[in-house]
Write an enzyme that holds these catalytic residues in place. Structure first.
Site, PDB file in Angstrom:
ATOM      1  N   HIS A 237     -57.697 -48.195 -23.894  1.00 16.76           N
ATOM      2  CA  HIS A 237     -58.002 -46.979 -24.663  1.00 16.76           C
ATOM      3  C   HIS A 237     -56.760 -46.079 -24.637  1.00 16.76           C
ATOM      4  O   HIS A 237     -55.703 -46.477 -25.119  1.00 16.76           O
ATOM      5  CB  HIS A 237     -59.254 -46.336 -24.032  1.00 16.76           C
ATOM      6  CG  HIS A 237     -59.828 -45.170 -24.765  1.00 16.76           C
ATOM      7  ND1 HIS A 237     -59.484 -44.823 -26.041  1.00 16.76           N
ATOM      8  CD2 HIS A 237     -60.742 -44.231 -24.374  1.00 16.76           C
ATOM      9  CE1 HIS A 237     -60.163 -43.748 -26.417  1.00 16.76           C
ATOM     10  NE2 HIS A 237     -60.929 -43.351 -25.409  1.00 16.76           N
ATOM     11  N   HIS A 276     -58.281 -52.902 -33.192  1.00 13.41           N
ATOM     12  CA  HIS A 276     -59.175 -51.745 -33.099  1.00 13.41           C
ATOM     13  C   HIS A 276     -60.605 -52.203 -33.354  1.00 13.41           C
ATOM     14  O   HIS A 276     -60.830 -53.101 -34.166  1.00 13.41           O
ATOM     15  CB  HIS A 276     -58.784 -50.686 -34.140  1.00 13.41           C
ATOM     16  CG  HIS A 276     -59.324 -49.344 -33.806  1.00 13.41           C
ATOM     17  ND1 HIS A 276     -60.576 -48.945 -34.176  1.00 13.41           N
ATOM     18  CD2 HIS A 276     -58.787 -48.316 -33.100  1.00 13.41           C
ATOM     19  CE1 HIS A 276     -60.788 -47.729 -33.715  1.00 13.41           C
ATOM     20  NE2 HIS A 276     -59.724 -47.316 -33.067  1.00 13.41           N
ATOM     21  N   ASP A 332     -51.623 -45.972 -31.029  1.00 10.86           N
ATOM     22  CA  ASP A 332     -50.829 -46.022 -29.801  1.00 10.86           C
ATOM     23  C   ASP A 332     -49.549 -46.825 -29.953  1.00 10.86           C
ATOM     24  O   ASP A 332     -48.680 -46.771 -29.096  1.00 10.86           O
ATOM     25  CB  ASP A 332     -51.667 -46.632 -28.661  1.00 10.86           C
ATOM     26  CG  ASP A 332     -52.844 -45.746 -28.313  1.00 10.86           C
ATOM     27  OD1 ASP A 332     -52.607 -44.560 -28.062  1.00 10.86           O
ATOM     28  OD2 ASP A 332     -53.990 -46.231 -28.306  1.00 10.86           O
TER      29      ASP A 332
HETATM   30  N1  CMC Z   1     -53.631 -58.576 -28.575  1.00 17.49           N
HETATM   31  C1  CMC Z   1     -54.038 -59.871 -28.589  1.00 17.49           C
HETATM   32  N2  CMC Z   1     -55.253 -60.269 -28.991  1.00 17.49           N
HETATM   33  C2  CMC Z   1     -56.095 -59.321 -29.406  1.00 17.49           C
HETATM   34  C3  CMC Z   1     -55.753 -57.958 -29.412  1.00 17.49           C
HETATM   35  C4  CMC Z   1     -54.465 -57.602 -28.986  1.00 17.49           C
HETATM   36  N3  CMC Z   1     -54.076 -56.329 -28.991  1.00 17.49           N
HETATM   37  N4  CMC Z   1     -56.807 -57.228 -29.864  1.00 17.49           N
HETATM   38  C5  CMC Z   1     -57.771 -58.108 -30.123  1.00 17.49           C
HETATM   39  N5  CMC Z   1     -57.346 -59.367 -29.854  1.00 17.49           N
HETATM   40  C6  CMC Z   1     -58.097 -60.600 -30.047  1.00 17.49           C
HETATM   41  C7  CMC Z   1     -59.187 -60.755 -28.991  1.00 17.49           C
HETATM   42  O1  CMC Z   1     -58.696 -61.463 -27.883  1.00 17.49           O
HETATM   43  C8  CMC Z   1     -60.237 -61.499 -29.753  1.00 17.49           C
HETATM   44  O2  CMC Z   1     -59.825 -62.835 -29.834  1.00 17.49           O
HETATM   45  P1  CMC Z   1     -60.925 -64.044 -29.860  1.00 17.49           P
HETATM   46  O3  CMC Z   1     -61.622 -63.911 -31.174  1.00 17.49           O
HETATM   47  O4  CMC Z   1     -60.079 -65.275 -29.748  1.00 17.49           O
HETATM   48  O5  CMC Z   1     -61.813 -63.832 -28.677  1.00 17.49           O
HETATM   49  C9  CMC Z   1     -60.128 -60.951 -31.171  1.00 17.49           C
HETATM   50  O6  CMC Z   1     -58.786 -60.468 -31.294  1.00 17.49           O
HETATM   51  C10 CMC Z   1     -61.099 -59.808 -31.466  1.00 17.49           C
HETATM   52  O7  CMC Z   1     -60.768 -58.725 -30.622  1.00 17.49           O
HETATM   53  P2  CMC Z   1     -61.783 -58.011 -29.626  1.00 17.49           P
HETATM   54  O8  CMC Z   1     -61.151 -57.895 -28.274  1.00 17.49           O
HETATM   55  O9  CMC Z   1     -63.111 -58.679 -29.704  1.00 17.49           O
HETATM   56  O10 CMC Z   1     -61.860 -56.574 -30.280  1.00 17.49           O
HETATM   57  P3  CMC Z   1     -62.529 -55.328 -29.629  1.00 17.49           P
HETATM   58  O11 CMC Z   1     -63.065 -54.519 -30.738  1.00 17.49           O
HETATM   59  O12 CMC Z   1     -63.460 -55.725 -28.546  1.00 17.49           O
HETATM   60  O13 CMC Z   1     -61.302 -54.586 -28.910  1.00 17.49           O
HETATM   61  C11 CMC Z   1     -59.360 -53.299 -28.613  1.00 17.49           C
HETATM   62  C12 CMC Z   1     -60.561 -53.574 -29.503  1.00 17.49           C
HETATM   63  C13 CMC Z   1     -58.625 -52.090 -29.154  1.00 17.49           C
HETATM   64  C14 CMC Z   1     -59.813 -52.988 -27.176  1.00 17.49           C
HETATM   65  C15 CMC Z   1     -58.437 -54.553 -28.622  1.00 17.49           C
HETATM   66  O14 CMC Z   1     -57.974 -54.779 -29.933  1.00 17.49           O
HETATM   67  C16 CMC Z   1     -57.275 -54.392 -27.661  1.00 17.49           C
HETATM   68  O15 CMC Z   1     -57.402 -54.762 -26.489  1.00 17.49           O
HETATM   69  N6  CMC Z   1     -56.091 -53.887 -28.130  1.00 17.49           N
HETATM   70  C17 CMC Z   1     -54.965 -53.630 -27.245  1.00 17.49           C
HETATM   71  C18 CMC Z   1     -55.143 -52.308 -26.525  1.00 17.49           C
HETATM   72  C19 CMC Z   1     -54.941 -51.133 -27.457  1.00 17.49           C
HETATM   73  O16 CMC Z   1     -53.995 -51.077 -28.230  1.00 17.49           O
HETATM   74  N7  CMC Z   1     -55.835 -50.143 -27.358  1.00 17.49           N
HETATM   75  C20 CMC Z   1     -55.784 -48.918 -28.165  1.00 17.49           C
HETATM   76  C21 CMC Z   1     -56.873 -48.867 -29.164  1.00 17.49           C
HETATM   77  S1  CMC Z   1     -56.653 -47.638 -30.441  1.00 17.49           S
HETATM   78  C22 CMC Z   1     -56.778 -46.095 -29.684  1.00 17.49           C
HETATM   79  C23 CMC Z   1     -57.940 -45.934 -28.788  1.00 17.49           C
HETATM   80  O17 CMC Z   1     -59.086 -46.007 -29.211  1.00 17.49           O
HETATM   81  O18 CMC Z   1     -57.691 -45.673 -27.635  1.00 17.49           O
END
Ligand code: CMC
Length: 398
Positions: A237, A276, A332
């Site tokens: 986050h 996201h 971010d």
């Molecule tokens: N790098 C690599 N793989 C990713 C990433 C990433 N940044 N984000 C998502 N994925 C993959 C994830 O592993 C999953 O793969 P699979 O289908 O093979 O299992 C797929 O994409 C779907 O992602 P998810 O994790 O199910 O998506 P989510 O909605 O649960 O998570 C998130 C959203 C923001 C936590 C995630 O995208 C993430 O970890 N991003 C990196 C951290 C980040 O930049 N966070 C800031 C978010 S924006 C500002 C805020 O709200 O704080």
């Protein structure tokens, strides 16, 4: 009616109806109370946007002047709180300081605590609600600035109520402020103000849903802010802006980008600043931030890591693995590069997200209390543990 929906991580569950913020994740669109984020970033300031989020409309001139006067005159901290912050180690993570200071602040405001004042405190007494909103918003920037001063091992600098919100925060942090008549660079103050507008709210993100969840127990808002700040601290986050720069520093140069992306695809690494829960197209805030970065680079010099950041972003956007998963740069991805160019230490970045997000937390806290009163949030679970069994005395256990 007994029907339960299993929805791990709340991928699809809407727990409230809200009038504050709307996101169209497919179109990459964001608006607060009907106003598009692009217009607010261009024309508004942080305190006006905070008022809009919390009270529902843009303030008339008189309302704005009073609001600004009150928030900026509640930026001072109690002496004991200042001592508490000053007693923390110089290398404490600023978010730990922020969380601790807000948890402690609750002890200074017993009149804000429904546990002591009665469950209908915030339903019956809007004055006390507004007073605490103003206090929390005013003090957030000071706590953040003091956490930086602890880091620098320098004396605290008192806030200045005549400055803008972000400008005052820069003023309190800067060692130049120890001289007389110093004011932060106007271009940097406006850049930070725009970043604060962009971070002020984002509907039911992890920290805001924490505020609503924790607030639903009727705990005082200072403790709820401490809990929300803890949620924001995590690298998935608000801690992502710090994690992005650590990642880019580790990659080090453009040649290492393909290897890093290969590791991401093998799930050995996470591409911080990408992806996201709601945006499955562009994040409109990252576009505005990119523009802000040009102003900051002009004032402070171009951040050399930007070349690696651009190469990494371009390579990921051209790669079918990321395209299929709809992973795009989020807010971010760029903000850390701006903070780095401005000279903030790495671990200070999440607090630059937390301070403005306090406005969103308070808006949602107020909305929840105004509309549903004291309905406690309490999700259900699907139990998959052991069946009923008899207690085994310790000497008979394997
Ligand atoms: N790098 C690599 N793989 C990713 C990433 C990433 N940044 N984000 C998502 N994925 C993959 C994830 O592993 C999953 O793969 P699979 O289908 O093979 O299992 C797929 O994409 C779907 O992602 P998810 O994790 O199910 O998506 P989510 O909605 O649960 O998570 C998130 C959203 C923001 C936590 C995630 O995208 C993430 O970890 N991003 C990196 C951290 C980040 O930049 N966070 C800031 C978010 S924006 C500002 C805020 O709200 O704080």
């Amino acid at each position: 009616n007994g029907i339960r929906i299993f929805d791990p991580a709340y991928l699809n569950t809407a727990a409230i109806s809200s009038k504050i913020t709307f996101i169209d994740g497919d179109k990459g669109f964001l608006m607060h109370r009907g106003y598009p984020i692009e217009q607010l970033a261009e024309k508004s300031d942080f305190l006006e946007t905070a008022y809009l989020l919390i009270y529902g409309d843009l303030p008339a001139k008189q309302q704005y002047d009073l609001w600004k006067y009150e928030v900026m005159h509640h930026t001072f901290l109690a002496d004991d709180l200042t001592k508490l912050i000053g007693s923390m180690r110089y290398d404490s993570h600023p978010m730990s300081v922020f969380i601790s200071a807000f948890a402690a602040m609750g002890a200074f405001a017993p009149e804000a605590n429904p546990a002591l004042q009665g469950r209908n405190l915030y339903i019956n007494n809007k004055d006390i609600m507004n007073k605490n909103i103003i206090r929390i918003l005013g003090k957030a920037a000071t706590v953040a600035a003091f956490s930086m001063r602890v880091r620098m091992n320098r004396p605290f600098i008192s806030p200045r109520a005549d400055l803008g919100y972000a400008e005052n925060m820069l003023y309190m942090m800067d060692s130049m402020s120890e001289g007389e008549n110093y004011k932060p660079d106007a271009r940097l103050a406006r850049a930070l103000e725009i970043l604060f507008i962009l971070h002020a709210d984002h509907e039911m993100n992890c920290s805001t849903s924490t505020m609503t969840h924790v607030g639903s127990s009727l705990v005082d808002p200072y403790s709820a802010v401490a809990a929300s700040a803890a949620a924001l601290y995590g690298p998935l986050h608000g801690g992502a802006n710090e994690a992005v720069i650590r990642m880019i520093e580790k990659i080090g140069s453009v040649e290492n980008v393909p290897k890093f992306l290969a590791d991401v695809k093998e799930k050995k690494e996470l591409l911080f600043g990408f992806g996201h829960r709601v945006y499955k197209n562009t994040d409109p805030r990252s576009k505005i931030i990119k523009e802000v970065s040009e102003t900051v680079f002009e004032a402070c010099g171009r951040e050399p890591l930007i070349e690696v950041a651009i190469a990494l972003k371009d390579a990921a956007l051209a790669d079918p693995w990321f395209v299929e998963k709809k992973l795009y740069p989020n807010v971010d991805y760029w903000s850390g590069l701006i903070y780095k160019a401005m000279g903030f230490p790495l671990d200070f970045y999440p607090i630059l997200f937390a301070v403005p997000r306090v406005a969103g937390w308070l808006a949602h806290w107020k909305q929840a209390l105004d509309t549903s009163g004291a309905k406690i949030w309490r999700p259900r679970q699907v139990y998959v543990g052991e069946k009923l069994r008899d207690y085994i005395p310790m000497e008979q256990r394997a």
